[in-house]
Design an enzyme around this catalytic site. Structure first.
Site, PDB file in Angstrom:
ATOM      1  N   CYS A 149       0.831  -1.206   0.000  1.00 15.05           N
ATOM      2  CA  CYS A 149       0.000   0.000   0.000  1.00 15.05           C
ATOM      3  C   CYS A 149       0.867   1.259   0.000  1.00 15.05           C
ATOM      4  O   CYS A 149       1.439   1.619   1.035  1.00 15.05           O
ATOM      5  CB  CYS A 149      -0.931  -0.014   1.209  1.00 15.05           C
ATOM      6  SG  CYS A 149      -2.015   1.414   1.279  1.00 15.05           S
ATOM      7  N   CYS A 171      -0.622   4.149   2.065  1.00 11.19           N
ATOM      8  CA  CYS A 171      -0.455   3.951   3.509  1.00 11.19           C
ATOM      9  C   CYS A 171       0.996   4.214   3.927  1.00 11.19           C
ATOM     10  O   CYS A 171       1.242   4.881   4.930  1.00 11.19           O
ATOM     11  CB  CYS A 171      -0.792   2.510   3.903  1.00 11.19           C
ATOM     12  SG  CYS A 171      -2.310   1.885   3.191  1.00 11.19           S
ATOM     13  N   ASP A 172       1.952   3.658   3.186  1.00 12.32           N
ATOM     14  CA  ASP A 172       3.331   3.587   3.685  1.00 12.32           C
ATOM     15  C   ASP A 172       4.341   4.438   2.919  1.00 12.32           C
ATOM     16  O   ASP A 172       5.482   4.571   3.358  1.00 12.32           O
ATOM     17  CB  ASP A 172       3.808   2.117   3.656  1.00 12.32           C
ATOM     18  CG  ASP A 172       2.949   1.233   4.553  1.00 12.32           C
ATOM     19  OD1 ASP A 172       2.427   1.768   5.554  1.00 12.32           O
ATOM     20  OD2 ASP A 172       2.793   0.047   4.248  1.00 12.32           O
TER      21      ASP A 172
HETATM   22  P1  FAD Z   1     -11.218  -5.546   5.648  1.00 15.30           P
HETATM   23  O1  FAD Z   1     -10.553  -4.626   6.588  1.00 15.30           O
HETATM   24  O2  FAD Z   1     -10.379  -6.443   4.806  1.00 15.30           O
HETATM   25  O3  FAD Z   1     -12.232  -6.412   6.503  1.00 15.30           O
HETATM   26  C1  FAD Z   1     -12.881  -7.526   5.968  1.00 15.30           C
HETATM   27  C2  FAD Z   1     -13.263  -8.435   7.118  1.00 15.30           C
HETATM   28  O4  FAD Z   1     -14.121  -9.466   6.630  1.00 15.30           O
HETATM   29  C3  FAD Z   1     -12.066  -9.143   7.749  1.00 15.30           C
HETATM   30  O5  FAD Z   1     -12.026  -8.834   9.135  1.00 15.30           O
HETATM   31  C4  FAD Z   1     -12.313 -10.627   7.500  1.00 15.30           C
HETATM   32  O6  FAD Z   1     -11.925 -11.431   8.591  1.00 15.30           O
HETATM   33  C5  FAD Z   1     -13.832 -10.670   7.307  1.00 15.30           C
HETATM   34  N1  FAD Z   1     -14.281 -11.750   6.444  1.00 15.30           N
HETATM   35  C6  FAD Z   1     -13.834 -12.033   5.179  1.00 15.30           C
HETATM   36  N2  FAD Z   1     -14.525 -13.091   4.684  1.00 15.30           N
HETATM   37  C7  FAD Z   1     -15.430 -13.457   5.642  1.00 15.30           C
HETATM   38  C8  FAD Z   1     -16.427 -14.483   5.708  1.00 15.30           C
HETATM   39  N3  FAD Z   1     -16.618 -15.329   4.698  1.00 15.30           N
HETATM   40  N4  FAD Z   1     -17.171 -14.588   6.846  1.00 15.30           N
HETATM   41  C9  FAD Z   1     -16.966 -13.746   7.898  1.00 15.30           C
HETATM   42  N5  FAD Z   1     -16.033 -12.743   7.876  1.00 15.30           N
HETATM   43  C10 FAD Z   1     -15.283 -12.610   6.760  1.00 15.30           C
HETATM   44  N6  FAD Z   1      -5.530   1.914   4.981  1.00 15.30           N
HETATM   45  C11 FAD Z   1      -5.392   3.208   5.366  1.00 15.30           C
HETATM   46  O7  FAD Z   1      -6.333   4.001   5.243  1.00 15.30           O
HETATM   47  N7  FAD Z   1      -4.216   3.664   5.916  1.00 15.30           N
HETATM   48  C12 FAD Z   1      -3.160   2.841   6.164  1.00 15.30           C
HETATM   49  O8  FAD Z   1      -2.118   3.286   6.657  1.00 15.30           O
HETATM   50  C13 FAD Z   1      -3.306   1.467   5.805  1.00 15.30           C
HETATM   51  N8  FAD Z   1      -2.283   0.614   6.032  1.00 15.30           N
HETATM   52  C14 FAD Z   1      -2.462  -0.704   5.772  1.00 15.30           C
HETATM   53  C15 FAD Z   1      -1.432  -1.577   6.123  1.00 15.30           C
HETATM   54  C16 FAD Z   1      -1.596  -2.934   5.929  1.00 15.30           C
HETATM   55  C17 FAD Z   1      -0.479  -3.875   6.355  1.00 15.30           C
HETATM   56  C18 FAD Z   1      -2.781  -3.430   5.321  1.00 15.30           C
HETATM   57  C19 FAD Z   1      -2.961  -4.930   5.098  1.00 15.30           C
HETATM   58  C20 FAD Z   1      -3.796  -2.564   4.931  1.00 15.30           C
HETATM   59  C21 FAD Z   1      -3.642  -1.193   5.151  1.00 15.30           C
HETATM   60  N9  FAD Z   1      -4.645  -0.275   4.808  1.00 15.30           N
HETATM   61  C22 FAD Z   1      -4.518   1.029   5.183  1.00 15.30           C
HETATM   62  C23 FAD Z   1      -5.840  -0.679   4.030  1.00 15.30           C
HETATM   63  C24 FAD Z   1      -7.067  -0.907   4.936  1.00 15.30           C
HETATM   64  O9  FAD Z   1      -6.734  -1.847   5.939  1.00 15.30           O
HETATM   65  C25 FAD Z   1      -8.240  -1.409   4.113  1.00 15.30           C
HETATM   66  O10 FAD Z   1      -8.526  -0.533   3.047  1.00 15.30           O
HETATM   67  C26 FAD Z   1      -9.503  -1.543   4.977  1.00 15.30           C
HETATM   68  O11 FAD Z   1      -9.267  -2.350   6.090  1.00 15.30           O
HETATM   69  C27 FAD Z   1     -10.647  -2.128   4.170  1.00 15.30           C
HETATM   70  O12 FAD Z   1     -11.750  -2.309   5.017  1.00 15.30           O
HETATM   71  P2  FAD Z   1     -12.895  -3.368   4.681  1.00 15.30           P
HETATM   72  O13 FAD Z   1     -13.833  -3.296   5.828  1.00 15.30           O
HETATM   73  O14 FAD Z   1     -13.396  -3.146   3.315  1.00 15.30           O
HETATM   74  O15 FAD Z   1     -12.175  -4.789   4.620  1.00 15.30           O
END
Ligand code: FAD
Ligand code: NAP
Length: 314
Positions: free
Chosen positions: A135, A138-139
């Site tokens: 990302c 992010c970084d």
């Molecule tokens: P996610 O956060 O991916 O959440 C999805 C959830 O669904 C997960 O908890 C998973 O366990 C659950 N899930 C999936 N399938 C199932 C299923 N079948 N049944 C039940 N549960 C399920 N963003 C920033 O804004 N700033 C940053 O500095 C930043 N740094 C990052 C650093 C890292 C290392 C990573 C990996 C990501 C970073 N991001 C950052 C990106 C950010 O984390 C994502 O954009 C954000 O979390 C997306 O949110 P979401 O709710 O769409 O999905």
């Protein structure tokens, strides 16, 4: 029957739950197989979520997300710790099938996110989060005025290389072929950028470093080994969209998805199927940021609330 089932408990799912329950929906369950918080909880630093900045030590993703579930539960959101296998719809009612149980719901928001693919080189997992990143937004800032490397030849790699070139002193763009698959105008912009050096027909052999993080990357190019002394390597080799829950027995998806498997939504997070919404990283054109996923979740939560109130007037 549930008013709303939310699949996934990251920033999108939690915010959807907050808006739906606080807006008046009574039976709202968020299905999340792990602890709520989502993939940002893996991050050691987050400094671009507005309003919660800490300089030293930087705020971790875990710290950012820690108060979210409590706030959501306060307004009535329930957490079912289960992995959803499949979502179906018949006679206007959704069915949520988990490992062990089935639930019925009037509406569904899918927030299962997407997962960046790993390239598979030595040191990639060991240094993930300590110099290896997926990302740039992010970084990238952590490498201000430093040299970094980017791996990949698609739209994401080239766009992120351009983004990093605005911040970093130099960007090595490493690609395994001599042709990029990105869009031609993006390739042209990369070619014209003095800060980007192409390293083509090249394969990363190893990322190395110490407990302090990455110190360099060894690359095999034309039979010769290059040693690029960079503290950061950004890997953009595609994404796995977590869309399995939408796959039906006939092989089709429950709603329309694009060629990459991302769920097609409009600006109100409506999918092609009435009563089904998608929010966060799983949707088309997602910015893949916490603040954006939360924003999507808020919109989807409010839309689900309107849908249930309009269609299930009991
Ligand atoms: P996610 O956060 O991916 O959440 C999805 C959830 O669904 C997960 O908890 C998973 O366990 C659950 N899930 C999936 N399938 C199932 C299923 N079948 N049944 C039940 N549960 C399920 N963003 C920033 O804004 N700033 C940053 O500095 C930043 N740094 C990052 C650093 C890292 C290392 C990573 C990996 C990501 C970073 N991001 C950052 C990106 C950010 O984390 C994502 O954009 C954000 O979390 C997306 O949110 P979401 O709710 O769409 O999905
Ligand atoms: P992608 O198009 O699948 O490209 C992945 C790149 O990584 C390819 O260049 C591939 O090389 C390389 N690669 C794959 N596995 C590798 C490995 N193990 N080691 C080294 N290199 C590896 O992924 P993406 O760039 O994330 O794009 C995904 C989709 O979103 C695409 O359809 C893209 O067009 C779209 N997208 C569009 C935009 C936009 O329109 N602005 C922006 C971002 C993404 P090869 O080329 O040799 O296969």
């Amino acid at each position: 029957m549930l008013d709303l089932a939310i699949i996934g408990g990251g920033p999108a799912g939690l915010t959807a739950g907050l808006y739906a329950t606080r807006g008046g929906l009574k039976d709202v369950v968020m299905f999340e197989f792990g602890m709520p918080g989502g993939q940002i909880t893996q991050s050691s630093e987050i400094e671009n979520y507005p309003g919660v900045f800490r300089e030293e030590p930087p705020l971790t993703g875990m710290e950012l997300m820690e108060p979210w579930p409590k706030q959501c539960m306060h307004f009535g959101l329930k957490h079912e710790m289960a992995q959803v296998k499949k979502v179906t719809k018949s006679n206007n009612i959704f069915k949520i099938i988990t490992d062990s149980q089935e639930f019925e719901a009037k509406s569904v928001i899918v927030c299962t996110g997407s997962t960046p693919k790993r390239a598979g080189f030595k040191g990639e997992d060991e240094f993930f989060g300590k110099g290896v990143s997926t990302c740039a937004t992010c970084d990238g800032f952590f490498y201000k005025d430093k040299e970094v490397a980017v791996l990949g030849g698609g739209d994401t790699a080239l766009e992120e290389a351009l983004y990093l070139a605005n911040i970093c002193s130099k960007v090595y763009l490493i690609h395994r072929r001599d042709k990029f698959r990105a869009a031609p105008p993006t390739i042209e912009r990369v070619m014209k950028n003095d800060k980007i050096e192409l390293v083509l027909n090249a394969h990363i052999q190893e990322v190395y470093g110490s407990t302090m993080g990455v110190e360099g990357v060894k690359v095999l190019k034309d039979g010769k080994e290059l040693d690029l002394k960079v503290p950061g390597i950004f890997v953009f080799v595609g994404n796995n969209v977590n869309n399995d829950v939408l796959k039906q027995d006939d092989g089709n998806f429950l709603c329309d998805v694009n060629d990459n498997g991302e769920v097609i939504v409009n600006l109100n997070m409506h999918t092609s199927l009435n009563g089904l919404y998608a929010a966060g990283d799983i949707r088309i054109n997602a910015a893949k940021q916490v603040v954006c996923a939360a924003g999507d979740g808020a919109v989807a939560g409010m839309e689900a609330l309107n849908y249930v109130q309009e269609h299930f007037n009991d």
